[in-house]
Design a protein around this motif. Structure first.
Motif, PDB file in Angstrom:
ATOM      1  N   GLY A 109       0.769  -1.244   0.000  1.00 48.28           N
ATOM      2  CA  GLY A 109       0.000   0.000   0.000  1.00 48.28           C
ATOM      3  C   GLY A 109       0.796   1.288   0.000  1.00 48.28           C
ATOM      4  O   GLY A 109       0.224   2.364   0.203  1.00 48.28           O
ATOM      5  N   THR A 110       2.094   1.233  -0.237  1.00 47.94           N
ATOM      6  CA  THR A 110       2.907   2.454  -0.262  1.00 47.94           C
ATOM      7  C   THR A 110       2.558   3.263  -1.516  1.00 47.94           C
ATOM      8  O   THR A 110       2.755   2.774  -2.630  1.00 47.94           O
ATOM      9  CB  THR A 110       4.405   2.102  -0.264  1.00 47.94           C
ATOM     10  N   PRO A 111       2.037   4.479  -1.372  1.00 48.01           N
ATOM     11  CA  PRO A 111       1.523   5.238  -2.530  1.00 48.01           C
ATOM     12  C   PRO A 111       2.496   5.372  -3.694  1.00 48.01           C
ATOM     13  O   PRO A 111       2.092   5.286  -4.857  1.00 48.01           O
ATOM     14  CB  PRO A 111       1.180   6.604  -1.929  1.00 48.01           C
ATOM     15  N   ALA A 112       3.776   5.555  -3.414  1.00 51.52           N
ATOM     16  CA  ALA A 112       4.737   5.791  -4.488  1.00 51.52           C
ATOM     17  C   ALA A 112       4.884   4.589  -5.423  1.00 51.52           C
ATOM     18  O   ALA A 112       5.311   4.752  -6.572  1.00 51.52           O
ATOM     19  CB  ALA A 112       6.103   6.143  -3.889  1.00 51.52           C
ATOM     20  N   TYR A 113       4.557   3.392  -4.937  1.00 53.55           N
ATOM     21  CA  TYR A 113       4.752   2.185  -5.739  1.00 53.55           C
ATOM     22  C   TYR A 113       3.452   1.694  -6.401  1.00 53.55           C
ATOM     23  O   TYR A 113       3.489   0.784  -7.225  1.00 53.55           O
ATOM     24  CB  TYR A 113       5.338   1.068  -4.873  1.00 53.55           C
ATOM     25  N   LEU A 114       2.329   2.290  -6.044  1.00 53.44           N
ATOM     26  CA  LEU A 114       1.057   1.809  -6.580  1.00 53.44           C
ATOM     27  C   LEU A 114       0.908   2.039  -8.085  1.00 53.44           C
ATOM     28  O   LEU A 114       0.423   1.149  -8.794  1.00 53.44           O
ATOM     29  CB  LEU A 114      -0.108   2.458  -5.822  1.00 53.44           C
ATOM     30  N   PRO A 115       1.295   3.217  -8.623  1.00 51.79           N
ATOM     31  CA  PRO A 115       1.157   3.391 -10.076  1.00 51.79           C
ATOM     32  C   PRO A 115       1.946   2.347 -10.858  1.00 51.79           C
ATOM     33  O   PRO A 115       1.447   1.795 -11.848  1.00 51.79           O
ATOM     34  CB  PRO A 115       1.707   4.806 -10.317  1.00 51.79           C
ATOM     35  N   LEU A 116       3.172   2.080 -10.415  1.00 47.58           N
ATOM     36  CA  LEU A 116       4.007   1.081 -11.088  1.00 47.58           C
ATOM     37  C   LEU A 116       3.337  -0.285 -11.089  1.00 47.58           C
ATOM     38  O   LEU A 116       3.325  -0.983 -12.113  1.00 47.58           O
ATOM     39  CB  LEU A 116       5.368   1.005 -10.389  1.00 47.58           C
ATOM     40  N   ALA A 117       2.758  -0.657  -9.959  1.00 47.99           N
ATOM     41  CA  ALA A 117       2.114  -1.970  -9.856  1.00 47.99           C
ATOM     42  C   ALA A 117       0.876  -2.049 -10.747  1.00 47.99           C
ATOM     43  O   ALA A 117       0.659  -3.048 -11.444  1.00 47.99           O
ATOM     44  CB  ALA A 117       1.746  -2.252  -8.405  1.00 47.99           C
ATOM     45  N   HIS A 118       0.053  -1.008 -10.726  1.00 47.03           N
ATOM     46  CA  HIS A 118      -1.151  -1.030 -11.569  1.00 47.03           C
ATOM     47  C   HIS A 118      -0.783  -1.056 -13.060  1.00 47.03           C
ATOM     48  O   HIS A 118      -1.427  -1.762 -13.854  1.00 47.03           O
ATOM     49  CB  HIS A 118      -2.016   0.190 -11.276  1.00 47.03           C
ATOM     50  N   LEU A 119       0.235  -0.307 -13.445  1.00 41.85           N
ATOM     51  CA  LEU A 119       0.677  -0.329 -14.842  1.00 41.85           C
ATOM     52  C   LEU A 119       1.171  -1.717 -15.233  1.00 41.85           C
ATOM     53  O   LEU A 119       0.902  -2.195 -16.350  1.00 41.85           O
ATOM     54  CB  LEU A 119       1.781   0.707 -15.068  1.00 41.85           C
ATOM     55  N   ALA A 120       1.892  -2.353 -14.331  1.00 43.37           N
ATOM     56  CA  ALA A 120       2.377  -3.698 -14.613  1.00 43.37           C
ATOM     57  C   ALA A 120       1.228  -4.693 -14.740  1.00 43.37           C
ATOM     58  O   ALA A 120       1.226  -5.560 -15.630  1.00 43.37           O
ATOM     59  CB  ALA A 120       3.342  -4.142 -13.517  1.00 43.37           C
ATOM     60  N   LEU A 121       0.234  -4.576 -13.869  1.00 37.27           N
ATOM     61  CA  LEU A 121      -0.924  -5.474 -13.952  1.00 37.27           C
ATOM     62  C   LEU A 121      -1.696  -5.243 -15.247  1.00 37.27           C
ATOM     63  O   LEU A 121      -2.219  -6.188 -15.845  1.00 37.27           O
ATOM     64  CB  LEU A 121      -1.826  -5.260 -12.733  1.00 37.27           C
ATOM     65  N   ALA A 122      -1.755  -3.992 -15.688  1.00 35.24           N
ATOM     66  CA  ALA A 122      -2.395  -3.703 -16.978  1.00 35.24           C
ATOM     67  C   ALA A 122      -1.610  -4.356 -18.110  1.00 35.24           C
ATOM     68  O   ALA A 122      -2.198  -4.932 -19.042  1.00 35.24           O
ATOM     69  CB  ALA A 122      -2.476  -2.193 -17.194  1.00 35.24           C
ATOM     70  N   ARG A 123      -0.290  -4.262 -18.046  1.00 35.96           N
ATOM     71  CA  ARG A 123       0.562  -4.877 -19.072  1.00 35.96           C
ATOM     72  C   ARG A 123       0.337  -6.390 -19.140  1.00 35.96           C
ATOM     73  O   ARG A 123       0.199  -6.965 -20.228  1.00 35.96           O
ATOM     74  CB  ARG A 123       2.021  -4.567 -18.755  1.00 35.96           C
ATOM     75  N   LEU A 124       0.267  -7.028 -17.985  1.00 31.10           N
ATOM     76  CA  LEU A 124       0.040  -8.468 -17.957  1.00 31.10           C
ATOM     77  C   LEU A 124      -1.345  -8.818 -18.489  1.00 31.10           C
ATOM     78  O   LEU A 124      -1.525  -9.849 -19.152  1.00 31.10           O
ATOM     79  CB  LEU A 124       0.215  -8.986 -16.529  1.00 31.10           C
ATOM     80  N   ALA A 125      -2.325  -7.968 -18.187  1.00 31.10           N
ATOM     81  CA  ALA A 125      -3.684  -8.217 -18.679  1.00 31.10           C
ATOM     82  C   ALA A 125      -3.743  -8.109 -20.198  1.00 31.10           C
ATOM     83  O   ALA A 125      -4.417  -8.907 -20.863  1.00 31.10           O
ATOM     84  CB  ALA A 125      -4.658  -7.232 -18.039  1.00 31.10           C
ATOM     85  N   VAL A 126      -3.042  -7.137 -20.757  1.00 29.61           N
ATOM     86  CA  VAL A 126      -2.995  -6.993 -22.217  1.00 29.61           C
ATOM     87  C   VAL A 126      -2.359  -8.230 -22.836  1.00 29.61           C
ATOM     88  O   VAL A 126      -2.847  -8.759 -23.844  1.00 29.61           O
ATOM     89  CB  VAL A 126      -2.218  -5.725 -22.615  1.00 29.61           C
TER      90      VAL A 126
END
Length: 269
Positions: A109-126
């Protein structure tokens, strides 16, 4: 050993050894720190150990160290450890394990790392062909980037999300999204966002030209709309559709409109 060396914090000594190429020496110090439950810098040491072991070619040892750091729940270094795990799994093509590790980043839940994680999950979903999951992850990445003040990640998420919306034919929403993104995007991201906004406007223009024809415009307006539509579609790689639009105009039951279209097409010859 000099008195200054004795006073040097072990983490700094390990870092210096690693920079000098003494990975074994760095690993020895970091291993001792990471194994001490009373060590205040245990989480940081475990992350450092994961990096050193990976550089040394010990992938499993690196993962064990990263998992130890993750288990501490430290807001900074547990998040770093989960990112380390996730990136390693992605490099090896282990999508499910990577997804789990990126989810662990979200769990910290550390805010600075959340965008990176969501972008990565989007990449995996694609990669998995799940556009719905990708869209959800990109919207979360955009929101997380804005919350964390990470303009670069927010712009990256907006760019990818706009691409999905354009593929789905939702050019209006894509244009609105891009306009909002441009208002806060870092300078390096602006050109690409502007290009995408232009593409969205081309799509909107095509829709308006087609609607003008369908609405029964007068011959002059209808011929103009047909020409503009036929000349814009190739810009979106739709040459075949453009040919069909010209044919529709040339064969139109309104002979005046068809003659106007013929004149407009004839300007190419």
């Amino acid at each position: 050993m000099t008195s200054s060396e004795l006073e040097t914090p072990p983490l700094d000594t390990a870092r210096r050894l690693a920079e000098q190429g003494d990975l074994d020496g760095a690993a020895a110090i970091l291993s001792e720190l990471a194994a001490d439950p009373d060590e205040p810098h245990r989480a940081q040491a475990a992350v450092g150990l994961a990096v050193v072991l990976e550089e040394r070619g010990d992938a499993e040892g690196a993962r064990a160290a990263a998992r130890a750091a993750l288990a501490t729940g430290h807001p900074e270094f547990a998040a770093q450890a989960a990112c380390h795990l996730a990136q390693g799994f992605e490099r090896e093509g282990r999508a499910e394990q990577a997804r789990g590790a990126w989810q662990a980043v979200l769990g910290v839940g550390t805010p600075a790392y959340l965008p990176l994680a969501h972008l990565a999950l989007a990449r995996l979903a694609v990669q998995a062909g799940d556009d719905g999951e990708a869209e959800q992850a990109l919207r979360q990445a955009l929101a997380a980037g804005e919350t964390a003040g990470d303009a670069e990640s927010a712009a990256h998420a907006a760019q990818q999300l706009a691409g999905l919306l354009l593929e789905r034919g939702e050019a209006g929403e894509a244009a609105d999204l891009l306009l909002d993104a441009l208002a806060v995007a870092p300078a390096a991201s602006v050109p690409r966002l502007r290009v995408q906004l232009g593409i969205a406007h081309l799509e909107l223009a095509c829709a308006e030209f087609a609607a003008a024809v369908e609405d029964g415009a007068d011959a002059g307006t209808g011929a103009l709309a047909i020409e503009l539509l036929a000349r814009t579609l190739p810009l979106r790689g739709r040459d075949e559709d453009a040919g069909q639009v010209w044919a529709y105009g040339l064969d139109h039951e309104d002979e005046t409109l068809a003659a106007e279209v013929r004149l407009r097409l004839g300007r190419d010859t």
